[in-house]
Design a protein around this motif. Structure first.
Motif, short mmCIF file in Angstrom:
data_model
loop_
_atom_site.label_atom_id
_atom_site.label_comp_id
_atom_site.label_asym_id
_atom_site.label_seq_id
_atom_site.Cartn_x
_atom_site.Cartn_y
_atom_site.Cartn_z
N ASN A 1 129.82 2.59 -25.01
CA ASN A 1 129.52 3.86 -24.35
C ASN A 1 130.68 4.83 -24.58
O ASN A 1 131.74 4.44 -25.05
CB ASN A 1 129.38 3.64 -22.84
CG ASN A 1 128.08 2.99 -22.47
OD1 ASN A 1 127.77 1.91 -22.92
ND2 ASN A 1 127.31 3.66 -21.62
N HIS B 1 125.46 11.46 -20.78
CA HIS B 1 125.61 10.01 -20.96
C HIS B 1 125.46 9.74 -22.45
O HIS B 1 124.40 9.95 -23.01
CB HIS B 1 124.52 9.29 -20.14
CG HIS B 1 124.47 7.80 -20.33
ND1 HIS B 1 124.68 6.92 -19.29
CD2 HIS B 1 124.21 7.02 -21.43
CE1 HIS B 1 124.56 5.66 -19.74
NE2 HIS B 1 124.27 5.71 -21.03
N ASP C 1 126.00 -0.51 -17.70
CA ASP C 1 125.92 -0.36 -19.15
C ASP C 1 127.07 -1.11 -19.85
O ASP C 1 126.86 -1.69 -20.91
CB ASP C 1 125.96 1.13 -19.52
CG ASP C 1 124.74 1.54 -20.33
OD1 ASP C 1 123.84 0.71 -20.51
OD2 ASP C 1 124.69 2.71 -20.79
N HIS D 1 126.53 7.40 -26.15
CA HIS D 1 126.95 6.13 -26.77
C HIS D 1 127.69 6.43 -28.06
O HIS D 1 127.54 7.50 -28.65
CB HIS D 1 125.73 5.24 -27.01
CG HIS D 1 125.28 4.54 -25.75
ND1 HIS D 1 125.57 3.24 -25.49
CD2 HIS D 1 124.57 4.99 -24.69
CE1 HIS D 1 125.06 2.89 -24.31
NE2 HIS D 1 124.44 3.94 -23.81
ZN LIG Z 1 123.46 3.89 -21.92
#
Ligand SMILES: [Zn+2]
Length: 545
Positions: free
Chosen positions: A242, A206, A14, A208
């Motif tokens: 991220n 997870h 990512d 952002h």
């Molecule tokens: Zn991602």
């Protein structure tokens, strides 16, 4: 030690979606080792590939040994209307050496309708069969529930059915993804709690940073029960990046009191963050939480006096806990106390009288356009000039810079330098991408024989500002540059009506500061420590002024 929260790094997948990010397989390997030394538990290496050229990283990784980390291969749930065992991408995952596979799949009906056009029930089968296949192949599987929070907002029942399908098929962790970065911490916390209550399986998070709360969302999920955090080093990643693991880790350990890494590893945070910046050719953000050069910088008499008396008065954590240093900024506002504290940090004894002289000198220089806050290297030298601990590296006889532009549009730059080092005269000529670069090359060529360490220094930042506010003499140019030895970075300043002269002054200071007692040894020791003895330093960005 069993960590209470696992760190899952996705810098190599990512993070590489970020603008301008591109690393060779060897550089990726170095990132992996730096993450391992920091204590990261899971390192996602990206999609395994059938193309031998793209597969170089997996080949390298398969041969490596890691102290703490396990390598994670990444892929997607099977294609629709295909059997999992017939899906070539899943086969590659099954065949890869990585013990853990992360599979990303859909949870949001909007995506099924608008993007993939897969029936909701077929999507559930895709999740379940893909995970079951990899589990049967002996892999541990993490399920990344893409757009989970958006899906849960839209249709909580279906989003949970997706997760349940993954859990029942054998996923060891379900990671809830805020793929679009649309959510806020409270929502993330509540949804995470609801999933824990409904499924009772280990969760991950997870996020952002699109709403500026990537880290906050990760922490909210952990407080609601998530035991694995996915993120990238320094927050690299597409769009706004991220969740930044460099910020998440100290918050988990120092603020939430959770055990993540082995004792001593958190203190590697600053050097690891900077090292990875270097490998990725990114200038370290001086304002980055915990690890930035300004993270523990204090300006102004009252702050400085408070910190000197008891650091808790103006600091949220102990800088050493994350491997950072306290910086006491020097400015007109500050008095003798700051100067003495700064000198002490540099290992110098500065009496009252000498400190008063330094303060006077700083005031005089600041009135002509100098500013030492970002120029700690120059300031160290300034103090040493007052204490008699300063010896110049060389004596300048002369330099000359020629810039020639041709009809064709080509520009050529050449510098010639004549200096004396230890009684010997050195004359060198060098070409460069600009006048300062040419001067830098010529000077270093003349001097590295005597001081080989100077070859390892990289100019990582070069800023020019025209100051018209300087009193009396009209406009002057201020050059600030940052030099790095791969471990430490320091600033140097030059001020002059002539931009070349200002650059020269800053350049000389930056090289002299690089040779200050202890710096070369520290750079060598910490680098070997971080990289293993046979590794060199990465290439740093060199602006071409
Ligand atoms: Zn991602």
């Amino acid at each position: 030690m069993v960590p209470q929260v696992q760190l899952y790094d996705t810098t190599l997948r990512d993070g590489m979606q970020g603008e301008g990010m591109s690393l060779s397989a060897e550089e990726r390997l170095r990132v992996a080792h730096a993450l391992d030394a920091l204590g990261v538990h899971l390192i996602e290496a990206g999609f395994p590939s059938s193309n031998p050229k793209e597969d170089a990283l997996y080949k390298l990784l398969a041969r490596e040994r890691f102290e703490n980390a396990e390598i994670v291969a990444f892929g997607m749930t099977r294609r629709r209307e295909t059997r999992a065992e017939d899906d070539p991408a899943l086969r590659l995952l099954a065949d890869s050496f990585a013990p853990v596979c992360t599979l990303v799949g859909k949870t949001w009906r909007l995506h099924l309708e608008k993007v993939t056009r897969v029936e909701p029930d077929e999507n559930l089968r895709m999740i379940a069969e893909s995970i079951a296949f990899l589990s049967a192949q002996g892999k541990r599987v993490i399920y990344d529930a893409e757009h989970f929070f958006d899906g849960y907002r839209d249709d909580p029942d279906y989003a949970l059915r997706c997760l349940r399908a993954a859990a029942e098929a054998g996923a060891e962790n379900l990671t809830l993804c805020d793929t679009n970065g649309s959510s806020l911490p409270r929502e993330v916390g509540e949804a995470t709690e609801a999933v824990t209550a409904a499924l009772g399986v280990p969760l991950g998070i997870h996020t952002h940073d699109d709403a500026g709360v990537g880290v906050a969302n990760s922490l909210a999920a952990v407080q609601a029960g998530a035991a694995l955090v996915q993120g990238t080093m320094n927050g690299y990643g597409e769009r706004c990046g991220n969740a930044n693991l460099v910020t998440v880790l100290p918050a988990l350990e120092l603020k939430l009191g959770l055990r993540c890494v082995e004792p001593g590893q958190l203190a590697r945070l600053t050097e690891t963050a900077h090292l990875i910046d270097e490998i990725c050719n990114v200038a370290p953000n001086p304002d980055q939480p915990y690890v930035g050069r300004n993270a523990f910088a204090h300006k102004g008499g009252m702050h400085v006096a408070g910190v000197v008396r008891d650091a808790r008065t103006f600091e949220h954590v102990e800088p050493a806990a994350v491997g950072n240093d306290r910086a006491l900024l020097v400015s007109e506002l500050s008095g003798k106390g700051t100067v003495q504290a700064h000198a002490e940090q540099s290992g110098l004894e500065l009496g009252d009288e000498a400190a008063a002289r330094v303060v006077d000198r700083v005031k005089a220089l600041e009135s002509t356009g100098y500013q030492f806050e970002a120029a700690d290297g120059s300031f160290d030298l300034l103090i040493r000039r007052e204490t008699g601990d300063y010896a110049p590296l060389f004596r300048l006889e002369s330099f000359r810079v020629i810039v020639e532009k041709r009809e064709s549009g080509r520009v050529e730059t050449e510098a010639t330098i004549k200096i004396w080092v230890n009684g010997e005269r050195h004359v060198r000529t060098a070409e460069g991408d600009g006048p300062v670069n040419a001067l830098d090359c010529a000077l270093r060529a003349a001097i590295v024989e005597t001081y080989p360490h100077l070859r390892d220094l990289e100019l990582v930042n070069f800023k020019v500002r025209i100051l018209d506010e300087a009193k009396g003499s009209g406009a002057v140019t201020r050059v600030l540059l940052d030099m790095s030895d791969g471990v430490e970075t320091w600033g140097a300043i030059g001020v002059s009506e002539n931009i070349i002269e200002a650059s020269w002054e800053a350049l000389v200071d930056s090289l002299e500061a690089g040779m200050l007692p202890g710096r070369e040894e520290r750079a060598l020791a910490r680098r070997q420590d971080a990289m293993g003895a046979d590794e060199g330093v990465g290439t740093a960005p060199v602006p071409r002024p």
